[in-house]
Design an enzyme around this catalytic site. Structure first.
Site, short mmCIF file in Angstrom:
data_model
loop_
_atom_site.label_atom_id
_atom_site.label_comp_id
_atom_site.label_asym_id
_atom_site.label_seq_id
_atom_site.Cartn_x
_atom_site.Cartn_y
_atom_site.Cartn_z
N LYS A 151 -32.97 4.01 33.10
CA LYS A 151 -32.15 2.79 33.13
C LYS A 151 -31.53 2.59 34.51
CE LYS A 151 -29.75 4.63 29.78
NZ LYS A 151 -30.62 5.79 29.43
N ARG A 158 -7.11 4.75 16.50
CA ARG A 158 -5.99 3.99 17.08
C ARG A 158 -4.93 4.87 17.74
NH1 ARG A 158 -5.82 0.66 11.57
NH2 ARG A 158 -5.86 2.82 10.92
N GLU A 212 -34.27 7.28 30.12
CA GLU A 212 -35.53 6.55 30.22
C GLU A 212 -35.77 6.02 31.63
OE1 GLU A 212 -33.06 5.71 28.17
OE2 GLU A 212 -33.75 5.81 26.08
N THR A 247 -26.26 17.66 32.75
CA THR A 247 -26.00 19.05 32.37
C THR A 247 -27.03 20.03 32.93
OG1 THR A 247 -27.29 18.75 30.36
CG2 THR A 247 -24.91 18.37 30.18
N GLY A 248 -28.12 19.54 33.50
CA GLY A 248 -29.15 20.43 34.02
C GLY A 248 -29.99 21.09 32.93
N GLN A 289 -27.18 6.10 27.40
CA GLN A 289 -27.88 6.77 26.29
C GLN A 289 -29.08 5.93 25.83
OE1 GLN A 289 -24.06 6.57 25.80
NE2 GLN A 289 -24.25 8.22 27.25
P1 GDP Z 1 -31.29 7.12 32.88
O1 GDP Z 1 -30.25 7.99 32.30
O2 GDP Z 1 -31.97 6.26 31.85
O3 GDP Z 1 -30.81 6.31 34.04
O4 GDP Z 1 -32.43 8.10 33.43
P2 GDP Z 1 -32.19 9.45 34.31
O5 GDP Z 1 -31.80 9.06 35.67
O6 GDP Z 1 -31.32 10.39 33.57
O7 GDP Z 1 -33.63 10.09 34.26
C1 GDP Z 1 -34.73 9.39 34.71
C2 GDP Z 1 -35.39 10.20 35.83
O8 GDP Z 1 -36.64 9.63 36.12
C3 GDP Z 1 -34.63 10.18 37.14
O9 GDP Z 1 -34.82 11.40 37.78
C4 GDP Z 1 -35.29 9.05 37.92
O10 GDP Z 1 -35.17 9.21 39.32
C5 GDP Z 1 -36.70 9.21 37.48
N1 GDP Z 1 -37.55 8.02 37.44
C6 GDP Z 1 -37.26 6.76 37.02
N2 GDP Z 1 -38.38 6.01 37.00
C7 GDP Z 1 -39.39 6.82 37.42
C8 GDP Z 1 -40.80 6.64 37.57
O11 GDP Z 1 -41.36 5.60 37.29
N3 GDP Z 1 -41.51 7.73 37.99
C9 GDP Z 1 -40.92 8.93 38.27
N4 GDP Z 1 -41.69 9.91 38.69
N5 GDP Z 1 -39.62 9.11 38.12
C10 GDP Z 1 -38.86 8.09 37.69
P1 IMO Z 2 -28.14 8.59 29.77
O1 IMO Z 2 -27.26 7.37 29.88
C1 IMO Z 2 -29.69 11.74 27.20
C2 IMO Z 2 -27.03 13.24 24.07
C3 IMO Z 2 -26.57 14.67 24.20
C4 IMO Z 2 -26.46 15.05 22.73
C5 IMO Z 2 -25.92 13.78 22.10
C6 IMO Z 2 -24.41 13.75 21.92
O2 IMO Z 2 -28.23 9.39 30.99
O3 IMO Z 2 -29.45 8.21 29.15
P2 IMO Z 2 -22.41 13.40 23.62
O4 IMO Z 2 -22.01 14.18 24.83
O5 IMO Z 2 -22.74 11.97 23.88
O6 IMO Z 2 -21.45 13.55 22.48
O7 IMO Z 2 -23.77 14.12 23.13
O8 IMO Z 2 -26.29 12.72 22.98
N1 IMO Z 2 -26.76 12.38 25.24
C7 IMO Z 2 -27.69 12.00 26.11
N2 IMO Z 2 -29.00 12.32 26.20
N3 IMO Z 2 -29.16 10.85 28.07
C8 IMO Z 2 -27.85 10.49 27.97
O9 IMO Z 2 -27.32 9.53 28.73
C9 IMO Z 2 -27.06 11.10 26.99
N4 IMO Z 2 -25.75 11.00 26.64
C10 IMO Z 2 -25.60 11.77 25.57
O10 IMO Z 2 -27.51 15.46 24.87
O11 IMO Z 2 -27.73 15.28 22.19
#
Ligand code: GDP
Ligand code: IMO
Ligand code: MG
Length: 427
Positions: A16, A142, A14, A300-301, A223
């Protein structure tokens, strides 16, 4: 005594990382509470563009003490690579601590993750393959090893031998592999131990002294709530609790000390991996969101599945976490659209419902009921005050506030730290 939890409120990713990097500038402590390197938290700030997996996103503020809490599943190899990459780019980590209680991801956890996914065939979860589920299985059964075990080589070796032999005996389905070589794994992990030892502590008193002293403490979730084993789309979930409750647990802070819970929501929805996603778009708009938003996983891309904002799922998240407010990210990704849909309820077998079912087959049958709002069709990247947003963007935000019943205190209009509208302080 501000203690603020920053929790993922949808299916992860999102934003974070961005929000924590921003808020940590005001905090004395930032704790990453749960999850492992399945997480990928992107931070873009004046020091560069970073993808963090285990290091708290507060690390760029040298005066903020950053803690990897007891709830984290810690792969020491990944953590060291991350620390090295930060050092190579001039980011120091003297402000980092690791809980001695954090469980270690071991090589066989990664192998078991792969074997289990393969054995599920079409029913697979689509895990990140980082061994996170198997690590937490060992925690609750455990038989896990913890960061603190790294500090005593003889004990570490003995515990590793016991755990490996036991696992091998139970998991006859898992093939021969170097992961079962106790000597080799012990040697590797004890090498990591030498480098990680200075960071490893019993952090409970350190964290709670900060709380008691009235310092500003941030708890960073990984997550998202809809991936929670209890309240998400089980079994298509992760294996630690990404809720506010899970954050308090993983940080070692009692829930009564928490003063603010902020949920991070994208302005639309995405999900990686399998499982129900009622508002998923399989059309050109879904494709446009993915391309404009570069919606490909940080870890993971993989392409992320994209869809409209789901206010039913979001309300569920508000309730489960007891959110005080929300941060709305990626609002700019909607800039080009002329119409925007928000799911306000579901239709289930001809009936209108407004709850997020816990049963995947029920969720699969839910058809979103949409409300259409006008788009703004102009760039909002440069807006820094709420009043600068175009009226249609404000209308979108205010409709989401009505539907969710919480204020959107932070609105993010770009990936960079400063591309943020802060309407009220959350810390
Ligand atoms: P996280 O796992 O919740 O920290 O989110 P990720 O980093 O995996 O994915 C969020 C993506 O959105 C990243 O590429 C950030 O750089 C980007 N991002 C965060 N806030 C914004 C925003 O307001 N606008 C845009 N365009 N990108 C954002
Ligand atoms: P951040 O912190 C999005 C998803 C995986 C899969 C499920 C279980 O970047 O938001 P796992 O490897 O945890 O056993 O996989 O959870 N998943 C995420 N999806 N953002 C993440 O982390 C995730 N961490 C796990 O894609 O569906
Ligand atoms: Mg992510």
């Amino acid at each position: 005594m501000p203690v603020t939890a920053v929790v993922g409120a949808q299916w992860g990713d999102e934003g974070k990382g961005k929000i924590v990097d921003l808020l940590a500038g005001e905090a004395q402590m930032a704790i990453r509470a749960q999850g492992g390197d399945n997480a990928g938290h992107t931070v873009i700030n004046p020091q560069g563009h970073f993808a963090l997996h285990l290091v708290p996103a507060g690390i760029f503020h040298p005066d903020t003490l950053c803690v990897i809490g007891s709830g984290v599943a810690l792969n020491p190899e990944v953590l060291l690579a991350e620390i090295d990459a930060l050092h190579a780019r001039g980011v120091r980590t003297d402000n980092l601590l690791i809980s001695e209680r954090a469980h270690l991801v071991l090589p066989y956890h990664l192998l078991i993750d792969r074997v289990e996914e393969a054995s599920l065939g079409p029913a697979r979860i689509g895990t990140t393959g980082r061994g996170i589920g198997p690590c937490y299985v060992d925690k609750v059964s455990r038989t896990g090893l913890r960061a603190g075990d790294l500090l005593n080589p003889a004990e570490f070796r003995a515990k590793l031998a016991f755990a490996t032999e036991r696992k091998r005996a139970i998991r006859a389905d898992v093939p021969d592999d170097p992961v079962w070589d106790i000597d080799a794994v012990a040697a590797r992990y004890l090498d990591y131990a030498e480098r990680l030892a200075p960071y490893i502590r019993e952090v409970v008193p350190i964290v709670n002294r900060a709380v008691a002293a009235g310092q500003k403490v941030l708890i960073e979730g990984a997550q998202g709530t809809l991936l929670d084993p209890d309240y998400g789309t089980y079994p298509f979930v992760t294996s630690s609790s990404p809720t506010v409750q899970g954050l308090c647990l993983g940080a070692g802070i009692g829930p009564k000390r928490l003063t603010h819970a902020v949920g991070v929501f994208k302005a639309y929805c995405t999900r990686v991996g399998a499982g129900p996603f009622p508002t998923e778009l399989h059309d050109a708009i879904g494709e446009a969101l993915r391309e404009r938003g570069h919606e490909y996983g940080t870890t993971t891309g993989r392409p992320r599945r994209c869809g409209w904002f789901d206010a039913v799922a979001a309300r569920h998240s508000v309730q489960v976490n007891g959110l005080d407010s929300a941060a709305l990210t990626r609002l700019d990704i909607l800039d080009a659209l002329d119409r925007i849909q928000v799911c306000v309820a579901y239709e289930l077998d001809g009936q209108r419902i407004d709850y997020f079912s816990g049963i995947p087959s029920v969720l699969e049958r839910c058809r979103p009921i949409y409300e259409e709002l006008p788009g703004w069709q102009t760039s909002i990247h440069r807006c820094r005050r709420y009043e600068e947003l175009p009226p249609a963007a404000r209308r979108y935000v205010e409709r989401l506030e009505e539907l969710l019943g919480v204020p959107f205190d932070i609105i993010s209009v770009g990936a960079q730290r400063e591309q943020t509208i802060c309407r009220r302080s959350v810390l």
